[in-house]
Scaffold this active site. Structure first.
Site, PDB file in Angstrom:
ATOM      1  N   HIS A  48     -81.958  63.579  18.602  1.00 25.36           N
ATOM      2  CA  HIS A  48     -81.245  64.506  17.716  1.00 25.36           C
ATOM      3  C   HIS A  48     -81.985  65.835  17.763  1.00 25.36           C
ATOM      4  O   HIS A  48     -83.133  65.939  17.332  1.00 25.36           O
ATOM      5  CB  HIS A  48     -81.204  63.951  16.288  1.00 25.36           C
ATOM      6  CG  HIS A  48     -80.356  62.729  16.171  1.00 25.36           C
ATOM      7  ND1 HIS A  48     -80.710  61.645  15.403  1.00 25.36           N
ATOM      8  CD2 HIS A  48     -79.172  62.406  16.753  1.00 25.36           C
ATOM      9  CE1 HIS A  48     -79.774  60.716  15.498  1.00 25.36           C
ATOM     10  NE2 HIS A  48     -78.822  61.165  16.310  1.00 25.36           N
ATOM     11  N   SER A  49     -81.308  66.841  18.300  1.00 19.55           N
ATOM     12  CA  SER A  49     -82.024  68.068  18.704  1.00 19.55           C
ATOM     13  C   SER A  49     -82.638  68.839  17.539  1.00 19.55           C
ATOM     14  O   SER A  49     -83.612  69.563  17.728  1.00 19.55           O
ATOM     15  CB  SER A  49     -81.081  68.980  19.489  1.00 19.55           C
ATOM     16  OG  SER A  49     -79.754  68.911  19.009  1.00 19.55           O
ATOM     17  N   GLU A  51     -84.288  67.700  15.125  1.00 19.20           N
ATOM     18  CA  GLU A  51     -85.459  67.013  14.560  1.00 19.20           C
ATOM     19  C   GLU A  51     -86.718  67.442  15.306  1.00 19.20           C
ATOM     20  O   GLU A  51     -87.383  66.665  15.984  1.00 19.20           O
ATOM     21  CB  GLU A  51     -85.217  65.502  14.590  1.00 19.20           C
ATOM     22  CG  GLU A  51     -83.990  65.148  13.743  1.00 19.20           C
ATOM     23  CD  GLU A  51     -83.423  63.758  13.955  1.00 19.20           C
ATOM     24  OE1 GLU A  51     -82.299  63.502  13.471  1.00 19.20           O
ATOM     25  OE2 GLU A  51     -84.072  62.910  14.593  1.00 19.20           O
ATOM     26  N   ARG A 111     -77.282  68.623  16.032  1.00 18.57           N
ATOM     27  CA  ARG A 111     -77.819  67.251  16.167  1.00 18.57           C
ATOM     28  C   ARG A 111     -77.395  66.585  17.464  1.00 18.57           C
ATOM     29  O   ARG A 111     -78.194  65.885  18.120  1.00 18.57           O
ATOM     30  CB  ARG A 111     -77.310  66.440  14.982  1.00 18.57           C
ATOM     31  CG  ARG A 111     -77.355  64.920  15.106  1.00 18.57           C
ATOM     32  CD  ARG A 111     -76.658  64.281  13.935  1.00 18.57           C
ATOM     33  NE  ARG A 111     -76.356  62.881  14.078  1.00 18.57           N
ATOM     34  CZ  ARG A 111     -77.006  61.911  13.408  1.00 18.57           C
ATOM     35  NH1 ARG A 111     -77.996  62.218  12.594  1.00 18.57           N
ATOM     36  NH2 ARG A 111     -76.659  60.647  13.563  1.00 18.57           N
ATOM     37  N   HIS A 180     -87.605  60.039  15.400  1.00 12.95           N
ATOM     38  CA  HIS A 180     -86.609  60.854  14.715  1.00 12.95           C
ATOM     39  C   HIS A 180     -87.266  61.533  13.509  1.00 12.95           C
ATOM     40  O   HIS A 180     -88.439  61.294  13.216  1.00 12.95           O
ATOM     41  CB  HIS A 180     -85.471  59.967  14.191  1.00 12.95           C
ATOM     42  CG  HIS A 180     -84.570  59.427  15.255  1.00 12.95           C
ATOM     43  ND1 HIS A 180     -83.336  59.947  15.519  1.00 12.95           N
ATOM     44  CD2 HIS A 180     -84.732  58.388  16.133  1.00 12.95           C
ATOM     45  CE1 HIS A 180     -82.756  59.263  16.484  1.00 12.95           C
ATOM     46  NE2 HIS A 180     -83.579  58.317  16.889  1.00 12.95           N
ATOM     47  N   TYR A 182     -85.739  63.127   9.407  1.00 13.20           N
ATOM     48  CA  TYR A 182     -86.914  62.953   8.548  1.00 13.20           C
ATOM     49  C   TYR A 182     -86.622  61.791   7.574  1.00 13.20           C
ATOM     50  O   TYR A 182     -85.497  61.304   7.539  1.00 13.20           O
ATOM     51  CB  TYR A 182     -87.179  64.251   7.786  1.00 13.20           C
ATOM     52  CG  TYR A 182     -86.027  64.650   6.881  1.00 13.20           C
ATOM     53  CD1 TYR A 182     -84.958  65.376   7.383  1.00 13.20           C
ATOM     54  CD2 TYR A 182     -85.998  64.272   5.546  1.00 13.20           C
ATOM     55  CE1 TYR A 182     -83.886  65.731   6.558  1.00 13.20           C
ATOM     56  CE2 TYR A 182     -84.947  64.622   4.724  1.00 13.20           C
ATOM     57  CZ  TYR A 182     -83.883  65.347   5.233  1.00 13.20           C
ATOM     58  OH  TYR A 182     -82.808  65.689   4.428  1.00 13.20           O
ATOM     59  N   GLU A 254     -88.793  57.601  11.425  1.00 18.09           N
ATOM     60  CA  GLU A 254     -88.303  58.830  10.819  1.00 18.09           C
ATOM     61  C   GLU A 254     -89.548  59.550  10.294  1.00 18.09           C
ATOM     62  O   GLU A 254     -90.178  59.085   9.353  1.00 18.09           O
ATOM     63  CB  GLU A 254     -87.336  58.552   9.647  1.00 18.09           C
ATOM     64  CG  GLU A 254     -86.054  57.846  10.035  1.00 18.09           C
ATOM     65  CD  GLU A 254     -85.121  58.739  10.855  1.00 18.09           C
ATOM     66  OE1 GLU A 254     -85.242  59.978  10.782  1.00 18.09           O
ATOM     67  OE2 GLU A 254     -84.289  58.175  11.593  1.00 18.09           O
TER      68      GLU A 254
HETATM   69  C1  LIG Z   1     -81.883  61.426  10.055  1.00 18.41           C
HETATM   70  S1  LIG Z   1     -81.506  60.557  11.509  1.00 18.41           S
HETATM   71  N1  LIG Z   1     -80.274  61.061  12.082  1.00 18.41           N
HETATM   72  N2  LIG Z   1     -82.624  60.678  12.436  1.00 18.41           N
HETATM   73  C2  LIG Z   1     -81.262  58.891  11.073  1.00 18.41           C
HETATM   74  C3  LIG Z   1     -81.064  57.980  12.263  1.00 18.41           C
HETATM   75  C4  LIG Z   1     -81.288  56.552  11.793  1.00 18.41           C
HETATM   76  C5  LIG Z   1     -81.303  55.577  12.907  1.00 18.41           C
HETATM   77  C6  LIG Z   1     -82.455  55.436  13.698  1.00 18.41           C
HETATM   78  C7  LIG Z   1     -82.484  54.481  14.730  1.00 18.41           C
HETATM   79  C8  LIG Z   1     -81.350  53.702  14.999  1.00 18.41           C
HETATM   80  C9  LIG Z   1     -80.187  53.866  14.217  1.00 18.41           C
HETATM   81  C10 LIG Z   1     -80.186  54.818  13.179  1.00 18.41           C
HETATM   82  C11 LIG Z   1     -79.627  58.098  12.810  1.00 18.41           C
HETATM   83  O1  LIG Z   1     -78.708  58.250  12.024  1.00 18.41           O
HETATM   84  O2  LIG Z   1     -79.472  58.010  14.040  1.00 18.41           O
HETATM   85 ZN   LIG Z   2     -82.355  61.394  14.345  1.00 24.61          ZN
END
Ligand SMILES: CS(=N)(=N)C[C@@H](Cc1ccccc1)C(=O)O
Ligand SMILES: [Zn+2]
Length: 291
Positions: A48-49, A51, A111, A180, A182, A254
């Site tokens: 997710h860019s 982050e 994102r 990832h 937060y 996270e």
């Molecule tokens: C805040 S976030 N977008 N990083 C949360 C992240 C949670 C996640 C991590 C690993 C596997 C599945 C889901 C997502 O929505 O993809």
């Molecule tokens: Zn993410």
């Protein structure tokens, strides 16, 4: 990456796993002391860019692995004696470029990737919903304008295809760690279902120990649990895909913070975030290489 490879050429190399949708090269750093198809550990950041702390932490960790090896600082020499480490600092290059085009939130908080979708008004697929793991189930959207748009089909996105291809063709990954931000969470599968994975007890105990190691540095508190129970249901997620392919030690971090700055975490927290995260990742890697 080139600087690191140049200064530690014996142990670090750059592996191009393919190109992004907009044709940017996707380079993983490979840390290896030689040998063919040694068991390996995967770490990715920046899926997710927006982050940005995840990319920065990955850069810091790349340097730490190289210098700990060069200085014979435990446990890196032992880990690299037994396993290779693949570290993909920028899993979503096009999105990352886009977040640098302007400080306005439409750009900085982007994102997804930047692929064209069926809707001319809306770009991008959420790469963490595009993997072939319960793809299309609850926990992702089929609307191209949504932030968690899963894409037209599993592996439709070249960035995901590149990562999955490397991992599948290598065939000997033992651990998969996705960075990832937060919320300060250390999580394990599944995200697509609330059912516990067969290895839940072991994965939970590793995650608890790793998060305790993390907290020992600066007192940062993480929550530990399955993705489903800790943050949300998500289908097509990388960590579930890895676990389903037999990569037992699959985790998602996270990173900081819990919402004060969120994705806009100030740069003055990069080093302390990296140092505490390294303690957790080091714990997981050492655990895996002792199995
Ligand atoms: C805040 S976030 N977008 N990083 C949360 C992240 C949670 C996640 C991590 C690993 C596997 C599945 C889901 C997502 O929505 O993809
Ligand atoms: Zn993410």
């Amino acid at each position: 990456m080139d600087t690191l490879v140049a200064s530690h050429s014996k142990v670090v190399s750059k592996v191009q796993i393919g190109n992004s949708y907009e044709n940017r090269p996707m380079y993983a750093l490979k840390f290896s002391t030689g040998g063919e198809k040694k068991p390996a550990i995967w770490i990715d950041a920046g899926m997710h860019s927006r982050e940005w702390i995840s990319h920065a932490t990955a850069v810091w960790i790349a340097n730490q692995i190289a210098t700990d090896y060069a200085n014979n600082r435990a446990p890196v020499p032992k880990i690299l004696g037994l396993m290779d480490i693949y570290l993909l600092i920028v899993a979503n290059p096009d999105g990352y470029f886009f977040t640098h085009k302007s400080s306005s939130s439409f750009y900085r908080l982007w994102r997804k990737n930047r692929s064209v979708t069926s809707d001319p008004k809306c770009f991008g697929v959420d790469l963490n919903r595009n993997w072939d793991a319960a793809f299309g189930g609850p926990g992702a959207s089929d609307n191209p304008c949504d932030e968690d748009y899963r894409g037209p089909s599993a592996n439709s996105e070249i960035e995901v295809k590149n990562m999955a291809n490397l991992i599948e063709s290598h065939g000997n990954f033992k651990s998969f760690i996705s960075l990832h931000s937060y919320k300060q969470l250390l999580m394990y599968p599944y995200s697509y279902t609330g059912t516990n994975p067969p290895d839940q007890t072991e994965l939970h105990s590793i995650a608890v120990a790793a998060s305790n190691a993390l907290s020992s540095w600066h007192g940062t508190v993480y929550t530990v649990g399955s993705i489903f129970n800790t943050i949300e249901q998500a289908s097509g997620a990388s960590v579930d895909w890895a676990y389903n392919r037999g990569i037992k030690y699959s985790f998602a971090f996270e990173l900081r913070d819990t919402g004060k700055f969120g994705f806009l975490l100030p740069a003055d927290q990069i080093v302390s975030t990296s140092k505490e995260t390294w303690l957790a990742i080091k714990y997981i890697m050492e655990y895996v290489c002792n199995k």
